[in-house]
Design a protein around this motif. Structure first.
Motif, mmCIF file in Angstrom:
data_model
loop_
_atom_site.group_PDB
_atom_site.id
_atom_site.type_symbol
_atom_site.label_atom_id
_atom_site.label_comp_id
_atom_site.label_asym_id
_atom_site.label_seq_id
_atom_site.Cartn_x
_atom_site.Cartn_y
_atom_site.Cartn_z
ATOM 1 N N PRO A 44 0.818 -1.211 0.000
ATOM 2 C CA PRO A 44 0.000 0.000 0.000
ATOM 3 C C PRO A 44 0.849 1.258 0.000
ATOM 4 C CG PRO A 44 0.095 -0.941 2.201
ATOM 5 C CD PRO A 44 0.777 -1.925 1.289
ATOM 6 N N SER A 45 0.252 2.352 -0.398
ATOM 7 C CA SER A 45 0.894 3.648 -0.275
ATOM 8 C C SER A 45 1.348 3.851 1.165
ATOM 9 C CB SER A 45 -0.104 4.746 -0.659
ATOM 10 O OG SER A 45 0.204 5.964 -0.037
ATOM 11 N N PRO A 46 2.622 4.174 1.401
ATOM 12 C CA PRO A 46 3.073 4.423 2.775
ATOM 13 C C PRO A 46 2.273 5.524 3.462
ATOM 14 C CG PRO A 46 4.959 4.169 1.326
ATOM 15 C CD PRO A 46 3.748 4.230 0.443
ATOM 16 N N ALA A 47 1.877 6.538 2.705
ATOM 17 C CA ALA A 47 1.070 7.609 3.288
ATOM 18 C C ALA A 47 -0.281 7.071 3.751
ATOM 19 C CB ALA A 47 0.876 8.724 2.263
ATOM 20 N N ALA A 48 -0.842 6.145 2.981
ATOM 21 C CA ALA A 48 -2.120 5.549 3.360
ATOM 22 C C ALA A 48 -1.968 4.679 4.603
ATOM 23 C CB ALA A 48 -2.675 4.720 2.202
ATOM 24 N N THR A 49 -0.873 3.959 4.693
ATOM 25 C CA THR A 49 -0.630 3.118 5.868
ATOM 26 C C THR A 49 -0.584 3.957 7.131
ATOM 27 O OG1 THR A 49 0.622 1.529 4.538
ATOM 28 C CG2 THR A 49 0.973 1.480 6.909
ATOM 29 N N GLU A 50 0.107 5.084 7.059
ATOM 30 C CA GLU A 50 0.189 5.980 8.214
ATOM 31 C C GLU A 50 -1.176 6.554 8.549
ATOM 32 O OE1 GLU A 50 1.639 7.872 11.428
ATOM 33 O OE2 GLU A 50 2.641 6.355 10.184
ATOM 34 N N ALA A 51 -1.949 6.900 7.533
ATOM 35 C CA ALA A 51 -3.285 7.440 7.771
ATOM 36 C C ALA A 51 -4.188 6.415 8.443
ATOM 37 C CB ALA A 51 -3.899 7.903 6.452
ATOM 38 N N ILE A 52 -4.060 5.166 8.056
ATOM 39 C CA ILE A 52 -4.858 4.107 8.679
ATOM 40 C C ILE A 52 -4.505 3.981 10.155
ATOM 41 C CG2 ILE A 52 -5.265 1.619 8.730
ATOM 42 C CD1 ILE A 52 -4.893 1.672 5.655
ATOM 43 N N ARG A 53 -3.203 4.028 10.475
ATOM 44 C CA ARG A 53 -2.785 3.953 11.880
ATOM 45 C C ARG A 53 -3.373 5.113 12.685
ATOM 46 N NH1 ARG A 53 2.621 3.069 9.706
ATOM 47 N NH2 ARG A 53 3.149 0.845 9.741
ATOM 48 N N GLU A 54 -3.299 6.295 12.107
ATOM 49 C CA GLU A 54 -3.778 7.481 12.818
ATOM 50 C C GLU A 54 -5.290 7.482 12.974
ATOM 51 O OE1 GLU A 54 -2.285 10.772 10.622
ATOM 52 O OE2 GLU A 54 -0.203 10.512 11.324
ATOM 53 N N THR A 55 -5.985 6.826 12.056
ATOM 54 C CA THR A 55 -7.444 6.829 12.054
ATOM 55 C C THR A 55 -8.043 5.731 12.906
ATOM 56 O OG1 THR A 55 -7.397 7.722 9.795
ATOM 57 C CG2 THR A 55 -9.475 6.797 10.517
ATOM 58 N N ALA A 56 -7.248 4.741 13.235
ATOM 59 C CA ALA A 56 -7.780 3.553 13.901
ATOM 60 C C ALA A 56 -8.580 3.878 15.156
ATOM 61 C CB ALA A 56 -6.635 2.601 14.242
ATOM 62 N N SER A 57 -8.150 4.864 15.916
ATOM 63 C CA SER A 57 -8.819 5.170 17.180
ATOM 64 C C SER A 57 -10.141 5.914 16.982
ATOM 65 C CB SER A 57 -7.893 6.006 18.071
ATOM 66 O OG SER A 57 -7.580 7.242 17.444
ATOM 67 N N SER A 58 -10.457 6.323 15.753
ATOM 68 C CA SER A 58 -11.680 7.100 15.529
ATOM 69 C C SER A 58 -12.717 6.355 14.694
ATOM 70 C CB SER A 58 -11.342 8.429 14.849
ATOM 71 O OG SER A 58 -10.774 8.218 13.572
ATOM 72 N N VAL A 59 -12.556 5.044 14.555
ATOM 73 C CA VAL A 59 -13.485 4.308 13.689
ATOM 74 C C VAL A 59 -14.842 4.086 14.344
ATOM 75 C CG1 VAL A 59 -11.675 3.158 12.373
ATOM 76 C CG2 VAL A 59 -12.559 2.075 14.450
ATOM 77 N N SER A 60 -15.038 4.588 15.537
ATOM 78 C CA SER A 60 -16.367 4.512 16.154
ATOM 79 C C SER A 60 -17.328 5.530 15.550
ATOM 80 C CB SER A 60 -16.252 4.763 17.666
ATOM 81 O OG SER A 60 -15.626 6.009 17.916
ATOM 82 N N SER A 61 -16.804 6.451 14.750
ATOM 83 C CA SER A 61 -17.637 7.477 14.121
ATOM 84 C C SER A 61 -17.892 7.154 12.658
ATOM 85 C CB SER A 61 -16.952 8.843 14.212
ATOM 86 O OG SER A 61 -16.746 9.219 15.555
ATOM 87 N N TYR A 62 -19.049 7.562 12.148
ATOM 88 C CA TYR A 62 -19.336 7.392 10.733
ATOM 89 C C TYR A 62 -18.469 8.344 9.903
ATOM 90 C CZ TYR A 62 -23.467 4.676 12.033
ATOM 91 O OH TYR A 62 -24.317 3.720 12.541
ATOM 92 N N PRO A 63 -18.122 7.943 8.676
ATOM 93 C CA PRO A 63 -17.144 8.699 7.889
ATOM 94 C C PRO A 63 -17.740 9.845 7.074
ATOM 95 C CG PRO A 63 -17.726 6.704 6.725
ATOM 96 C CD PRO A 63 -18.482 6.663 8.027
ATOM 97 N N LYS A 64 -18.511 10.712 7.705
ATOM 98 C CA LYS A 64 -19.169 11.766 6.943
ATOM 99 C C LYS A 64 -18.172 12.799 6.422
ATOM 100 C CE LYS A 64 -23.242 14.724 6.955
ATOM 101 N NZ LYS A 64 -24.443 15.158 7.697
ATOM 102 N N ALA A 65 -17.331 13.347 7.300
ATOM 103 C CA ALA A 65 -16.370 14.366 6.876
ATOM 104 C C ALA A 65 -15.325 13.772 5.942
ATOM 105 C CB ALA A 65 -15.702 14.998 8.093
#
Length: 382
Positions: A44-65
């Motif tokens: 995967p794109s390394p930038a995407a991998t980092e974004a996934i790590r950073e986002t993991a703690s917020s997956v309790s919210s729906y992805p509207k924004a």
């Protein structure tokens, strides 16, 4: 209680995975190379991998924004309005949305054969019918408006795949424009550009907005995915770019929050990771060229991240390669029982695939020669 009659539905056959094959052969998975599913050999794109790590703690919210931000970024990439971007759970999800928005029960789509099985599967899910137009080995799977129009009979959607899977052939924008002009006002021409980053051609999005000397059209749509060049196949993220008049249909046919928070954030990071995409595309181009030169069988020109090779007996060759640790795609399910498809890997993976294939072809030739000799010896004198 039973499901509705699905007897005329064809199951999709995915390429075999390393874990599956390793268990079957009782081998260490690390000894295998998988070049069967057109995945990104650089991951995967390394930038995407980092974004996934950073986002993991917020997956309790729906992805509207995140959904809105990614749509805006894609629209900016193709200079279209955000409402023309239909985000989906992979390119397959976008196929479903277009069929939902278009097909009445019993209406037909026109698809290439050989081609991606899910076009037809999705249409049948939505109670549609399937017609086909042939792409032939005789002319290197060439795609032209004239040939497609010979098979056209007023279908609601005409599906084009450029680059085509499994051959890698493409169709020019001028041919797409002609096809759109010569089909009825009720027909949508959809260009599946899942492998578009690998082709040295302008995207058909130019036809929607009237760029590059073309008149703007309201009867062409384009599919794209983050699975291939961006390396996000496991995330399942794709989209359609549709005519502006179609924009409002999206909210009536899509599933709620069609792409996950992780997928949207990964896509937002990946879409600007030009370094990763450039490396991936260059690797594919070098691998395609090398395989065409080095494989001891006919290999068709390709503008995808794969090549198609005529090996005589695809099942036998794919099985023999698999037993030697290289997993490729037997194209019998595409109606090409003589062909295998090989994904462009890293230099080491591609070299191993070529060496293994040539060894298998040589061994099979020896077996055939030996069988022929035995048959000759068994013929009695007269």
């Amino acid at each position: 209680m039973q499901p509705r009659d699905l007897s005329d539905h064809v199951a999709y056959e995915a390429g075999r995975g390393i874990e599956e094959v390793a268990r079957e052969l009782d081998r260490d998975p690390s000894t295998f190379v998988k070049l069967a599913s057109n995945e990104n050999p650089h991951g995967p794109s390394p930038a995407a991998t980092e974004a996934i790590r950073e986002t993991a703690s917020s997956v309790s919210s729906y992805p509207k924004a995140a959904h809105a931000d990614l749509v805006a970024a894609i629209a900016d990439r193709w200079t279209v309005e955000p409402k023309q971007v239909w985000l989906a759970n992979g390119g397959d999800g976008a196929i479903d949305y277009l069929h939902r928005a278009t097909l009445e029960p019993g209406e037909s789509i026109l698809v290439p054969t050989p081609g991606f099985a899910y076009y037809g599967m999705s249409a049948r899910f939505h109670h549609g019918e399937i017609s086909e137009y042939p792409l032939s080995t005789d002319d290197d799977f060439a795609q032209s408006a004239e040939d497609i129009l010979e098979a056209y009979d007023g279908e609601r959607i005409v599906w084009l795949t450029s680059p085509h899977n499994p051959s890698g052939s493409t169709i020019s924008l001028s041919e797409i424009e002609r096809l759109a002009e010569e089909t009825t006002d009720e027909t949508l021409v959809v260009v599946d550009e899942a492998y578009g980053e690998f082709a040295d051609r302008e995207s058909a999005t130019a036809l929607l907005e009237g760029r590059d000397g073309f008149d703007a059209r309201d009867d062409v749509a384009v599919l794209r995915t983050f699975s291939k060049a961006y390396g996000l196949a496991g995330i399942r993220l794709g989209y359609a770019v549709v005519p502006e008049a179609w924009a409002d249909a999206y909210t009536r046919v899509n599933t709620p929050f069609a792409a996950s928070e992780l997928a949207c954030r990964a896509g937002l990071a990946a879409i600007d990771d030009d370094e990763h995409v450039d490396l991936t595309v260059e690797t594919a181009r070098e691998a395609r060229e090398y395989m065409r030169e080095a494989i001891d069988a006919h290999v068709w020109p390709s503008e995808g991240n794969f090549v198609l090779a005529d090996v005589g007996d695809a099942a036998a060759v794919a099985d023999a390669m698999q037993r030697r640790g290289v997993i490729v795609r037997d194209c019998s399910s595409f109606g090409l029982p003589e062909c295998i498809r090989i994904t462009c890997g890293t230099d080491a993976e591609t070299n191993r695939a070529v060496d293994t294939l040539n060894e298998v072809l040589a061994d099979l030739d020896l077996e055939t020669d030996g069988a022929d000799a035995d048959a000759e010896r068994e013929v009695p004198d007269t």
